[in-house]
Design an enzyme around this catalytic site. Sequence first.
Site, PDB file in Angstrom:
ATOM      1  N   LYS A  15      35.675  33.632  35.929  1.00  0.00           N
ATOM      2  CA  LYS A  15      35.005  35.025  35.950  1.00  0.00           C
ATOM      3  C   LYS A  15      35.006  35.593  34.732  1.00  0.00           C
ATOM      4  O   LYS A  15      35.937  35.824  34.154  1.00  0.00           O
ATOM      5  CB  LYS A  15      35.734  35.647  37.039  1.00  0.00           C
ATOM      6  N   HIS A  67      48.005  26.191  34.084  1.00  0.00           N
ATOM      7  CA  HIS A  67      47.642  25.975  32.715  1.00  0.00           C
ATOM      8  C   HIS A  67      48.939  25.942  31.748  1.00  0.00           C
ATOM      9  O   HIS A  67      49.164  25.451  31.091  1.00  0.00           O
ATOM     10  CB  HIS A  67      46.679  26.966  32.326  1.00  0.00           C
TER      11      HIS A  67
END
Length: 509
Positions: free
Chosen positions: A416, A350
């Site tokens: 998550k 990212h």
Amino acid sequence: MTTIIQQDDIIASVADALQYISYYHPKDFIDAMHQAYLKERSQAAKDAIAQILINSRMCAQGHRPICQDTGIVTIFIHVGMNVKIEGDLPLEDMLNEGVRQAYKHPDNVLRASILSDPDGARKNTGDNTPAIIHYKIVPGDTIDVHVAAKGGGSEAKSKFAMLNPSDSVVDWVLKMVPQMGAGWCPPGMLGIGIGGTAEKAMLIAKESLLEPVDIHDLIKRGASNRAEELRLELFDKVNKLGIGAQGLGGLTTVLDVKVHDYPTHAANKAVAIIPNCAATRHAHFTLKGSGPALQTPPNLEDWPDISWEVGESVRRVNLDTVKPEDVQTWKSGETVLLSGKLLTGRDAAHKRMVDMINKGEPLPVDLQGRFIYYVGPVDPVRTEVVGPAGPTTATRMDKFTRTVIEKTGLLGMVGKAERGDAAIEAIKDNKAVYLMAVGGAAYLVSKAITAAKVVGFADLGMEAIYEFEVKDMPVTVAVDSTGDSAHKTGPQVWQAKIAETEQVLTLKD
């Protein structure tokens, strides 16, 4: 009398213990998790616990990691004063060689997650060394060793404070636990260290997590000291917060609370919290000079026989054909089964993508209308297409989320635990979606992946961009296109339900 312990025996014992804990949960943990499953009334939480238990049994049978994050190794070693170690390496190097051999084992490769130059190049050491090692020299003629493997997601949720002497430890813990979110993969254990100095409080909090789950025994016999009183009070009050399994709301947030204390300065009250996640991994062995100390495999009958069925009404999604208007019909808390092509990418990927976007450079893969899974998988062995591939903590990607969605057309994310407010706003503004996979069920998730290939940033290793082909991968809609977050509404609902039940019981009394 002097006991002679060989270098190779130390290395072999450490390597064996780390392989063992990568795929075997401690029995006390399995028993406690099963108890939590049986009493859970929140369906979302019950489903999450079921996946954790099923994953655990699969790992015990298949000898593959419980979690894709196979942890940073911590070793507590007590060396007897009557011991002589024969070898040509320093003791620290012996222990690290054991780690190296464990993580490079060809039959069960474990993910190397340790980076040198942590504030600079952050280069992977390639073998998960060095370990964090704590030594004590003690009376005796043996070497006593505890090894643990601690995932980065749960370690990142550790908390520390230097309280005033008159401040309440309970109040501080109850303030901190909600701030920890679900990134530590509850239900698990909380290790609490009180006293000493700053570093001592953290150390004894970590050491407390080596103890077995025994809170129900303590409840039966009652507290005999202040630390045990705190354990009982915090176990009760933390579970009443309603955070629940994976932070989705439910009855069990902690399976046990451990409290260790140490004398401290009159002006101080150091307090530390270190959580242990649903991938609880630790083992103990003693070297007596008679060869390596190897772990004894448990009985597979110790695992409960649990099945998890999603039902016929579940939403099935084809990632290759899904449209933005489809996503807008999904609702927070809904179970979805994903099939089709799913990209992956986590922190390093990212950061690199955002840097390239800011420079106007093309990305290695088109994200328009695609879904990206926050994961760093374990390398495959034998016939696997990919090793255990559970989700990583999504909040670490929050600062990149708006840029990536708005500049690439990314439609959805899978990770998550909860998202922060900035990410939720970006999701809402762009009518995207965030889906949650169960942390602590990495091997189970990997069985839904039928193909995998690297499609970008190959130099990043496990942080490269993969393209997975998935079949019926189970996820929960955690933030829908309206910005409704299951991690906010779920705990609120269950905290209220628990309080209401408590009130009814009080009135009956």
